[in-house]
Motif scaffolding. Structure first.
Motif, PDB file in Angstrom:
ATOM      1  N   ASN A  15       0.831  -1.209   0.000  1.00  0.00           N
ATOM      2  CA  ASN A  15       0.000   0.000   0.000  1.00  0.00           C
ATOM      3  C   ASN A  15       0.865   1.258   0.000  1.00  0.00           C
ATOM      4  OD1 ASN A  15      -2.325  -1.504   0.007  1.00  0.00           O
ATOM      5  ND2 ASN A  15      -2.595  -1.404   2.228  1.00  0.00           N
ATOM      6  N   HIS A  16       1.952   1.223   0.763  1.00  0.00           N
ATOM      7  CA  HIS A  16       2.848   2.378   0.819  1.00  0.00           C
ATOM      8  C   HIS A  16       3.507   2.628  -0.540  1.00  0.00           C
ATOM      9  CE1 HIS A  16       5.630   5.269   2.491  1.00  0.00           C
ATOM     10  NE2 HIS A  16       6.627   4.591   1.943  1.00  0.00           N
ATOM     11  N   VAL A  17       4.001   1.547  -1.149  1.00  0.00           N
ATOM     12  CA  VAL A  17       4.658   1.680  -2.455  1.00  0.00           C
ATOM     13  C   VAL A  17       3.673   2.175  -3.504  1.00  0.00           C
ATOM     14  CG1 VAL A  17       5.723   0.363  -4.336  1.00  0.00           C
ATOM     15  CG2 VAL A  17       6.485   0.008  -1.990  1.00  0.00           C
ATOM     16  N   GLY A  43       0.901   3.800  -2.989  1.00  0.00           N
ATOM     17  CA  GLY A  43       0.533   5.167  -2.653  1.00  0.00           C
ATOM     18  C   GLY A  43       1.589   6.149  -3.114  1.00  0.00           C
ATOM     19  N   ASN A  44       2.857   5.797  -2.901  1.00  0.00           N
ATOM     20  CA  ASN A  44       3.940   6.664  -3.360  1.00  0.00           C
ATOM     21  C   ASN A  44       3.977   6.726  -4.877  1.00  0.00           C
ATOM     22  OD1 ASN A  44       4.807   7.438  -0.857  1.00  0.00           O
ATOM     23  ND2 ASN A  44       6.476   5.967  -0.749  1.00  0.00           N
ATOM     24  N   ASP A  45       3.689   5.600  -5.529  1.00  0.00           N
ATOM     25  CA  ASP A  45       3.672   5.563  -6.981  1.00  0.00           C
ATOM     26  C   ASP A  45       2.598   6.508  -7.517  1.00  0.00           C
ATOM     27  OD1 ASP A  45       4.547   4.617  -9.516  1.00  0.00           O
ATOM     28  OD2 ASP A  45       2.807   3.287  -9.593  1.00  0.00           O
ATOM     29  N   ASN A  93       1.380   9.109  -5.948  1.00  0.00           N
ATOM     30  CA  ASN A  93       1.841  10.472  -5.669  1.00  0.00           C
ATOM     31  C   ASN A  93       2.926  10.904  -6.652  1.00  0.00           C
ATOM     32  OD1 ASN A  93       0.099  10.781  -3.513  1.00  0.00           O
ATOM     33  ND2 ASN A  93       1.586  10.096  -1.998  1.00  0.00           N
ATOM     34  N   ASP A  94       3.833   9.988  -6.974  1.00  0.00           N
ATOM     35  CA  ASP A  94       4.892  10.308  -7.932  1.00  0.00           C
ATOM     36  C   ASP A  94       4.313  10.622  -9.304  1.00  0.00           C
ATOM     37  OD1 ASP A  94       6.825   9.976  -6.027  1.00  0.00           O
ATOM     38  OD2 ASP A  94       7.388   7.946  -6.665  1.00  0.00           O
ATOM     39  N   ARG A  95       3.344   9.820  -9.735  1.00  0.00           N
ATOM     40  CA  ARG A  95       2.723  10.080 -11.042  1.00  0.00           C
ATOM     41  C   ARG A  95       1.965  11.408 -11.023  1.00  0.00           C
ATOM     42  NH1 ARG A  95      -0.754   5.174 -12.198  1.00  0.00           N
ATOM     43  NH2 ARG A  95      -0.311   4.626 -10.070  1.00  0.00           N
TER      44      ARG A  95
END
Length: 104
Positions: free
Chosen positions: A56-58, A60-62, A64-66
């Motif tokens: 979920n963290h990865v 979620g960060n993905d 946010n990064d996009r």
């Protein structure tokens, strides 16, 4: 003959005693295996939870990064169009200044 019977009786008593000891040891081993199995199941459940949190963290960060990349691209395009507008506008201004200067 009587001595042989007593000898057999002693051996039977010893075997029964050994059997009880063996059953006691087997029971202890079963209990320890059950405890170990419960511990493994509990830890594997915990590991699954941690893996899910990491996923979920990865993800979620993905996301946010996009989102950040799209915003950055949008901002860059806006800046390019501003520069194009300024260049186009200033090109006309420079042309007017040069024309005014050269016709004098």
């Amino acid at each position: 003959m009587h001595q042989r019977l007593e000898d057999h009786e002693g051996r039977l008593i010893a075997l029964e005693s050994q059997r009880r000891e063996q059953e006691k040891m087997n029971s202890e081993i079963r209990q320890k295996l059950t405890d170990t199995e419960n511990t493994v199941l509990k830890e594997s459940g915990r590991q699954i939870d941690l893996s899910q949190q990491l996923l979920n963290h990865v993800l979620g960060n993905d996301v946010n990064d996009r989102k950040f990349a799209r915003e950055r691209q949008k901002f860059t395009q806006q800046q390019i169009w501003k520069i194009v507008g300024v260049v186009a506008g200033s090109g006309g201004l420079i042309y007017l200044l040069l024309e005014n200067f050269l016709t004098r």
